[in-house]
Design an enzyme around this catalytic site. Sequence first.
Site, PDB file in Angstrom:
ATOM      1  N   GLY A  61       0.814  -1.216   0.000  1.00  0.00           N
ATOM      2  CA  GLY A  61       0.000   0.000   0.000  1.00  0.00           C
ATOM      3  C   GLY A  61       0.846   1.263   0.000  1.00  0.00           C
ATOM      4  CB  THR A  62       3.857   2.243   1.929  1.00  0.00           C
ATOM      5  OG1 THR A  62       3.220   1.969   3.182  1.00  0.00           O
ATOM      6  CG2 THR A  62       4.755   3.449   2.058  1.00  0.00           C
TER       7      THR A  62
ATOM      8  CD  GLN B 239      -7.299  -0.389   6.985  1.00  0.00           C
ATOM      9  OE1 GLN B 239      -8.066  -1.338   7.166  1.00  0.00           O
ATOM     10  NE2 GLN B 239      -6.064  -0.392   7.458  1.00  0.00           N
TER      11      GLN B 239
ATOM     12  CB  CYS C 215       2.132   3.310  10.948  1.00  0.00           C
ATOM     13  SG  CYS C 215       1.426   2.117   9.838  1.00  0.00           S
TER      14      CYS C 215
ATOM     15  CG  ASN D 193      -5.626   4.198   8.915  1.00  0.00           C
ATOM     16  OD1 ASN D 193      -5.886   5.175   8.210  1.00  0.00           O
ATOM     17  ND2 ASN D 193      -4.676   4.224   9.822  1.00  0.00           N
TER      18      ASN D 193
END
Length: 385
Positions: free
Chosen positions: A71-72, A178, A324, A150
């Site tokens: 995703g990043t 998400q 995170c 999220n």
Amino acid sequence: METVYFDNNATTKVDERVFEQMKPLFCELYGNPSSMHTFGGQIARKISRAREQVAGLLGCEPGEIIFTGGGTESDNAAIKGALAAAPNRRKVITTRVEHPAVLAVCRDLENHGYTIVELNVDKKGRLDLGELDEQLDENTALVTVMYANNETGVIFPIEQIAGLVTERGITFHTDAVQAVGKIPLNLKQSNIDMLSISGHKLHGPKGVGVLFVHKGTRLSPYMLGGHQEAGRRAGTENVPGIVGLGKACELALNNIKEENEKVKHLRDKLEQAIMKNCPDCRLNGDKDNRLPNTSNISFEYIEGEAILLMLDQYGICASSGSACTSGSLEPSHVLRAMGVPFTAAHGSIRFSLSRYNTEDEVDYVTEKIPPIINRLRELSPFVVK
Ligand code: PLP
């Protein structure tokens, strides 16, 4: 009771059926999909199949799917790639509640001469589309707004936003990490130009993701090197990961309705029991418009980290903000943007459920929480005894 895992927005268990599909790709079918030989060709066909499975879940063309490293990476590739393709425009619009995979990239762009606008949210975590409309101008290269949050699960009206943005000729990206697999999406009739997915949030493996890029969208490749992914993302493919993500998408598509109902029922049961049995708690987010698996509750006057530690002693996994950002003592940027008071923001816990959770687990957690909260309140300097 063994581990009770209510932290599925951080990551999910790989579905056994996904793992079965991945296994042969390590020691038996290990060829390089770019090789000319038949052995490699078989692997290329596995990737094509996975591309079709992802496209099936998203309702788009297989050619609009680019596999990435998660995703990043998808978020970075979308933002940086869109800006590189529109060098004369220097403004990016996003929201205050994005995941750091978007927010940190945007904030870094400020160091490179870009103007970044972070849209506000109200106390339920909702956007004001009037504010967005006022900000759209000829200097705007990109608007990036997440599909679902999220931390709170709040769902934004993404199709409406995509319409507003793209009718002005501006590129629109959404981080749907998400949302995908939790709510149905159909990109066929959509104005979304780019959309990010992560494998490990929908019972697929970690380290693999997707960037959907609508045909005709201007995007410069962000990873340079070989010709993989039609020159749009260089690097030898993570074949087991891609095949696993494909299977995870197929499973999500086949079961989304029943699973949503089951997960929502468990989430609501958990939430109602907590709200009923624990005084001074509040629900964060938009109760009526959020992901079916997520509940974010603030327990006033106590620390989320202390609650997590006590839950952990009973094998219960939850989260105090996004995985995170935990580790920092700052309260969540999402709750701060929503104006949640200090004493409540510090005591927030996110419960996020999945297809694997059961009624027994909900009953177990429901029984354990009230005494934990009472105990911590007895110790809290903010509670007048
Ligand atoms: N975007 C959102 C909304 C997320 O929740 C996450 C992970 O927590 C990411 C992006 C990052 O995805 P990945 O872990 O695959 O890099």
